[in-house]
Design a protein around this motif. Sequence first.
Motif, mmCIF file in Angstrom:
data_model
loop_
_atom_site.group_PDB
_atom_site.id
_atom_site.type_symbol
_atom_site.label_atom_id
_atom_site.label_comp_id
_atom_site.label_asym_id
_atom_site.label_seq_id
_atom_site.Cartn_x
_atom_site.Cartn_y
_atom_site.Cartn_z
ATOM 1 N N LYS A 104 -100.231 14.709 -82.875
ATOM 2 C CA LYS A 104 -99.959 15.071 -84.223
ATOM 3 C C LYS A 104 -98.833 14.787 -84.861
ATOM 4 C CE LYS A 104 -103.544 18.852 -84.007
ATOM 5 N NZ LYS A 104 -104.501 18.446 -84.863
ATOM 6 N N ALA A 119 -99.873 18.895 -95.322
ATOM 7 C CA ALA A 119 -98.965 20.061 -95.427
ATOM 8 C C ALA A 119 -97.603 20.056 -94.768
ATOM 9 C CB ALA A 119 -99.795 21.212 -94.497
ATOM 10 N N VAL A 142 -99.460 27.960 -89.608
ATOM 11 C CA VAL A 142 -100.480 27.104 -88.874
ATOM 12 C C VAL A 142 -99.574 26.455 -87.726
ATOM 13 C CG1 VAL A 142 -102.182 25.544 -88.462
ATOM 14 C CG2 VAL A 142 -102.127 26.559 -90.678
ATOM 15 N N LYS A 144 -99.881 24.290 -83.973
ATOM 16 C CA LYS A 144 -100.660 23.178 -83.531
ATOM 17 C C LYS A 144 -99.908 22.807 -82.338
ATOM 18 C CE LYS A 144 -102.760 21.831 -87.707
ATOM 19 N NZ LYS A 144 -103.424 20.721 -88.690
ATOM 20 N N VAL A 154 -105.150 24.775 -82.159
ATOM 21 C CA VAL A 154 -104.702 25.291 -83.326
ATOM 22 C C VAL A 154 -104.833 26.674 -83.697
ATOM 23 C CG1 VAL A 154 -105.178 24.937 -85.820
ATOM 24 C CG2 VAL A 154 -105.477 23.078 -84.407
ATOM 25 N N VAL A 156 -104.270 29.562 -86.610
ATOM 26 C CA VAL A 156 -103.941 29.750 -88.179
ATOM 27 C C VAL A 156 -103.523 31.285 -87.949
ATOM 28 C CG1 VAL A 156 -104.875 29.994 -90.346
ATOM 29 C CG2 VAL A 156 -105.727 28.158 -88.923
ATOM 30 N N GLU A 186 -96.759 24.019 -89.266
ATOM 31 C CA GLU A 186 -97.141 23.761 -90.566
ATOM 32 C C GLU A 186 -97.633 24.684 -91.601
ATOM 33 O OE1 GLU A 186 -100.298 20.138 -90.064
ATOM 34 O OE2 GLU A 186 -101.507 21.599 -90.877
ATOM 35 N N GLU A 187 -97.333 24.412 -92.755
ATOM 36 C CA GLU A 187 -97.630 25.014 -93.893
ATOM 37 C C GLU A 187 -99.181 25.377 -93.973
ATOM 38 O OE1 GLU A 187 -97.885 23.901 -98.909
ATOM 39 O OE2 GLU A 187 -97.223 22.433 -97.137
ATOM 40 N N PHE A 188 -99.563 26.469 -94.447
ATOM 41 C CA PHE A 188 -101.063 26.997 -94.592
ATOM 42 C C PHE A 188 -101.644 26.330 -95.800
ATOM 43 C CE2 PHE A 188 -104.169 29.893 -96.242
ATOM 44 C CZ PHE A 188 -105.339 29.807 -95.040
ATOM 45 N N LEU A 189 -102.487 25.610 -95.801
ATOM 46 C CA LEU A 189 -103.114 25.373 -97.101
ATOM 47 C C LEU A 189 -104.440 26.180 -97.205
ATOM 48 C CD1 LEU A 189 -103.034 21.391 -96.204
ATOM 49 C CD2 LEU A 189 -101.357 22.673 -97.516
ATOM 50 N N GLU A 193 -112.622 23.021 -97.081
ATOM 51 C CA GLU A 193 -112.426 22.037 -96.220
ATOM 52 C C GLU A 193 -113.439 20.943 -96.318
ATOM 53 O OE1 GLU A 193 -111.430 24.328 -92.437
ATOM 54 O OE2 GLU A 193 -111.217 22.405 -91.746
ATOM 55 N N LYS A 215 -116.039 25.353 -88.765
ATOM 56 C CA LYS A 215 -115.152 25.400 -87.522
ATOM 57 C C LYS A 215 -115.500 26.689 -86.690
ATOM 58 C CE LYS A 215 -113.415 20.933 -87.580
ATOM 59 N NZ LYS A 215 -112.290 20.695 -88.547
ATOM 60 N N ASN A 225 -112.058 29.312 -83.371
ATOM 61 C CA ASN A 225 -112.404 27.728 -83.784
ATOM 62 C C ASN A 225 -113.178 27.097 -82.821
ATOM 63 O OD1 ASN A 225 -111.423 26.509 -86.221
ATOM 64 N ND2 ASN A 225 -109.171 27.053 -85.484
ATOM 65 N N ILE A 274 -108.100 19.184 -96.890
ATOM 66 C CA ILE A 274 -108.235 20.547 -97.586
ATOM 67 C C ILE A 274 -108.160 20.343 -99.187
ATOM 68 C CG2 ILE A 274 -107.278 22.872 -98.148
ATOM 69 C CD1 ILE A 274 -107.230 23.281 -95.241
ATOM 70 N N ILE A 283 -105.299 17.695 -93.390
ATOM 71 C CA ILE A 283 -104.957 18.537 -91.989
ATOM 72 C C ILE A 283 -104.772 17.913 -90.610
ATOM 73 C CG2 ILE A 283 -105.313 20.781 -93.140
ATOM 74 C CD1 ILE A 283 -107.962 20.838 -91.791
ATOM 75 N N GLU A 284 -105.900 16.817 -90.531
ATOM 76 C CA GLU A 284 -105.681 16.062 -89.442
ATOM 77 C C GLU A 284 -106.591 14.756 -89.588
ATOM 78 O OE1 GLU A 284 -108.225 17.478 -86.200
ATOM 79 O OE2 GLU A 284 -109.887 17.729 -87.307
#
Length: 417
Positions: A104, A119, A142, A144, A154, A156, A186-189, A193, A215, A225, A274, A283-284
Amino acid sequence: MKLFIIGGGGREHAIAKKLLADEKVEQVFCAPGNPGMKQDGIITVAIAENEHEKLIDFAKKENVTWTFVGPEAPLQRGIVDDFQKAGLLIFGPNQKAAQIESSKDFAKQIMVNNQIPTAAYKTFSDYQKAAAYVEEKGAPIVIKADGLAAGKGVVVAETIEEALTALADMLEGNRFGESGAKVVVEEFLAGEEFSLLAFVKNEEVYPMVIAQDHKRAYDGDKGPNTGGMGAYSPVPQISDEMVTKAVKEILEPAAYGMVKNGTPFTGILYAGLIATKDGAKVIEFNARFGDPETQVVLPRLKSSLADIITALLEGTKPVVTWHDQAAFGVVVAAQGYPGDYQKGMVLPQTTTEKTELYYAGTAKKAENLVAAGGRIFLVAAQASDLKTARDEVYAALAQMDLPQMFYRKDIGARAFK
Ligand code: AMP
Ligand code: GLY
């Protein structure tokens, strides 16, 4: 052509089936494959996906035209490098390029260096520092694990407490082995999705039609998830304009950024996005086809998959065209998945005329096909519109005897609001 696929899930079943649909393709071998896919004429080969030498020997012995890699683990282990060293043609990123999925932190650096919207984040290996950052940023947030964790790395976190527990698990409990030693916070978005995939050869990017995966394990996006419980394509609530912009601002700079970084990417590049109010954000990235996205994206491919891969391997321009039709797929999973799950249940081997089966975690026991994995099979349909395709899939599922199995009843719900 004789083609060889590495992997054994529903995604590989869909890739193999698409390749076999081309009259130029005589045989498709799949290692290890799964017994369910044999129904479609795919030849399974009893070699595990980590036995690179045996796979190379097989490819040579059968004189296969080229090999295609389905899952991320062999890519991360350098299967492409090994095949190429042996003088064989193989489609997929080498080990260095596969880091766009396997690390990541690596992926984030590519994004930051190429102004790709994602994010805000920070990487930590120290619990105290990570905890202080979480306290400063607040929830939702988030967490990860850095490294491959089969979609389970991950969290959330809705609350700071939840975030701190996840950090403690990943950094101190070492839950994911060595990869647990580093986390990305990470910032939540907020937003919907969607998955945007492309065929990539260095700077060249040929985007696919988009899909939406689901997911979480249970209806209403509840529960843990998973690898993905169902998917559909197109995704009408995501505008064409947003997709075009995402190709220009995300996929193309990513491909270019990988070249610039000295880690050029050849293979399938998958952006998990997202749709925020400020446009699509990453996000990935994955270095391969998605599962179950592939089972709804590839049926919409009008041009030949075998020709596309061949063109990319030969350095010529592929023709990539799509059907307007909609495709819809629902995963049937074993009770307990994604935790410990039931095995050995007898599986359906036929479905309605309007639907198709893509097998994943299956085994053969006497004359029966039985469950042997968390995600067992997927029921898919294509129709002129999404609603018809959905109704066909759920009608087929309703006729099946599915002891100790479950599936989500609300796949596609966001498209029908
Ligand atoms: P990943 O393994 O990175 O795809 O994350 C698994 C799931 O967690 C995603 O499919 C999202 O539903 C969710 N997720 C990951 N990152 C974020 C984020 N920054 N904001 C909101 N949800 C996220
Ligand atoms: N369906 C999500 C993935 O393949 O990563």
